[in-house]
Design a protein around this motif. Structure first.
Motif, PDB file in Angstrom:
ATOM      1  N   PHE A 138      -7.083  34.366  44.546  1.00  0.00           N
ATOM      2  CA  PHE A 138      -6.193  34.011  45.644  1.00  0.00           C
ATOM      3  C   PHE A 138      -6.905  34.283  46.962  1.00  0.00           C
ATOM      4  CE2 PHE A 138      -3.094  34.721  42.311  1.00  0.00           C
ATOM      5  CZ  PHE A 138      -2.192  33.704  42.545  1.00  0.00           C
ATOM      6  N   ARG A 178       0.120  19.020  40.820  1.00  0.00           N
ATOM      7  CA  ARG A 178       0.443  20.401  40.479  1.00  0.00           C
ATOM      8  C   ARG A 178      -0.831  21.226  40.620  1.00  0.00           C
ATOM      9  NH1 ARG A 178       3.279  17.251  36.982  1.00  0.00           N
ATOM     10  NH2 ARG A 178       1.716  17.372  35.368  1.00  0.00           N
ATOM     11  N   TYR A 180      -2.545  25.073  40.155  1.00  0.00           N
ATOM     12  CA  TYR A 180      -2.405  26.335  39.430  1.00  0.00           C
ATOM     13  C   TYR A 180      -3.568  27.262  39.788  1.00  0.00           C
ATOM     14  CZ  TYR A 180       0.345  23.351  36.263  1.00  0.00           C
ATOM     15  OH  TYR A 180       1.234  22.471  35.718  1.00  0.00           O
ATOM     16  N   TYR A 181      -3.318  28.560  39.696  1.00  0.00           N
ATOM     17  CA  TYR A 181      -4.406  29.535  39.702  1.00  0.00           C
ATOM     18  C   TYR A 181      -4.614  29.982  38.274  1.00  0.00           C
ATOM     19  CZ  TYR A 181      -4.717  29.954  44.737  1.00  0.00           C
ATOM     20  OH  TYR A 181      -4.926  29.689  46.064  1.00  0.00           O
ATOM     21  N   TRP A 184      -3.161  26.322  33.357  1.00  0.00           N
ATOM     22  CA  TRP A 184      -1.980  25.469  33.516  1.00  0.00           C
ATOM     23  C   TRP A 184      -0.915  25.740  32.460  1.00  0.00           C
ATOM     24  CZ3 TRP A 184      -6.190  21.492  33.469  1.00  0.00           C
ATOM     25  CH2 TRP A 184      -6.687  21.276  32.189  1.00  0.00           C
ATOM     26  N   SER A 186       1.199  28.239  32.673  1.00  0.00           N
ATOM     27  CA  SER A 186       2.352  28.830  33.349  1.00  0.00           C
ATOM     28  C   SER A 186       2.881  27.837  34.382  1.00  0.00           C
ATOM     29  CB  SER A 186       1.937  30.140  34.031  1.00  0.00           C
ATOM     30  OG  SER A 186       0.880  29.891  34.927  1.00  0.00           O
ATOM     31  N   ASP A 187       3.902  28.220  35.128  1.00  0.00           N
ATOM     32  CA  ASP A 187       4.441  27.348  36.171  1.00  0.00           C
ATOM     33  C   ASP A 187       3.406  27.149  37.270  1.00  0.00           C
ATOM     34  OD1 ASP A 187       6.891  27.063  34.902  1.00  0.00           O
ATOM     35  OD2 ASP A 187       7.755  28.820  35.909  1.00  0.00           O
ATOM     36  N   PRO A 188       3.370  25.947  37.885  1.00  0.00           N
ATOM     37  CA  PRO A 188       2.395  25.714  38.951  1.00  0.00           C
ATOM     38  C   PRO A 188       2.656  26.578  40.183  1.00  0.00           C
ATOM     39  CG  PRO A 188       3.880  23.833  38.704  1.00  0.00           C
ATOM     40  CD  PRO A 188       4.209  24.785  37.619  1.00  0.00           C
ATOM     41  N   THR A 189       1.572  26.927  40.878  1.00  0.00           N
ATOM     42  CA  THR A 189       1.685  27.682  42.115  1.00  0.00           C
ATOM     43  C   THR A 189       2.261  26.795  43.222  1.00  0.00           C
ATOM     44  OG1 THR A 189      -0.259  28.931  41.429  1.00  0.00           O
ATOM     45  CG2 THR A 189       0.407  29.135  43.732  1.00  0.00           C
ATOM     46  N   TYR A 190       1.804  25.545  43.261  1.00  0.00           N
ATOM     47  CA  TYR A 190       2.307  24.546  44.197  1.00  0.00           C
ATOM     48  C   TYR A 190       2.498  23.238  43.455  1.00  0.00           C
ATOM     49  CZ  TYR A 190      -0.002  27.773  47.427  1.00  0.00           C
ATOM     50  OH  TYR A 190      -0.417  28.885  48.102  1.00  0.00           O
TER      51      TYR A 190
END
Length: 194
Positions: A138, A178, A180-181, A184, A186-190
């Motif tokens: 991040f 989508r 992700y950090y 993929w 988990s839920d996307p970050t944005y």
């Protein structure tokens, strides 16, 4: 001398218009396969990309030098291996990109063939579904003194295969993105929809 011929090699068809084979045609580098018009049709296309993580695929591709156009159906980029174990071990950014259709207009096939340079007037990408995974930290955790980057650069996917890509306009119709950090699963970050 022939005016038109079609040849098939498995899932590839090559159509030549105004096909001439003589000494003058042989030395003229502006002609592909000694013809005025070349059309290549490919079914079930798949090629591994330079990063050894991704492959590109398409159900159907048509390339026309006469119309300066490339059209691909059900086209995309995905990871070679999609298991959780493989994805978790990746140290680099990775992508899943799919589109029902992508079209290149004013596509200079001669420049691609002879110089490994892609020049495209415009690209129209219909309903792309793009998933980008950033494996870097991040922003607030990034170490500025290291060579870490937060940019998402797709150029290394074609390294060694092409010299350059130039596109005048790029149009996306009804796309999904989508971001992700790390992975993929988990839920996307944005995420964004157009």
């Amino acid at each position: 001398d022939r005016l038109k011929t079609t040849t098939h090699f498995g899932n590839i068809s090559i159509k030549l218009n105004q096909f001439f084979l003589d000494k003058q045609a042989h030395i003229q580098r502006s002609k592909l396969f000694f013809s005025e018009g070349l059309q290549i049709e490919i079914e079930d296309y798949k090629i591994n990309l330079s990063d050894k993580i991704h492959y590109m695929y398409a159900d159907y591709i048509i390339i026309s030098s006469k119309n300066s156009r490339l059209l691909a159906s059900n086209v995309g980029i995905n990871t070679i291996n999609q298991t959780k174990n493989f994805i978790y071990k990746l140290k680099y950014n990775h992508y899943r990109i799919s589109s029902p259709q992508i079209e290149f207009n004013n596509f200079d096939i001669y420049n691609l063939y002879f110089n490994k340079d892609i020049q495209i007037g415009n690209i129209i990408c219909q309903s792309p579904d793009i998933e980008l995974v950033n494996k870097y930290k991040f922003k607030h955790e990034a170490n500025i003194s290291s060579k870490e980057t937060l940019e998402l650069d797709l150029s290394y996917l074609i390294k060694g295969k092409l010299n350059s890509i130039n596109v005048d306009t790029f149009k996306v119709e009804n796309g999904k993105l989508r971001f992700y950090y790390d992975n993929w699963f988990s839920d996307p970050t944005y995420q964004a929809n157009s």
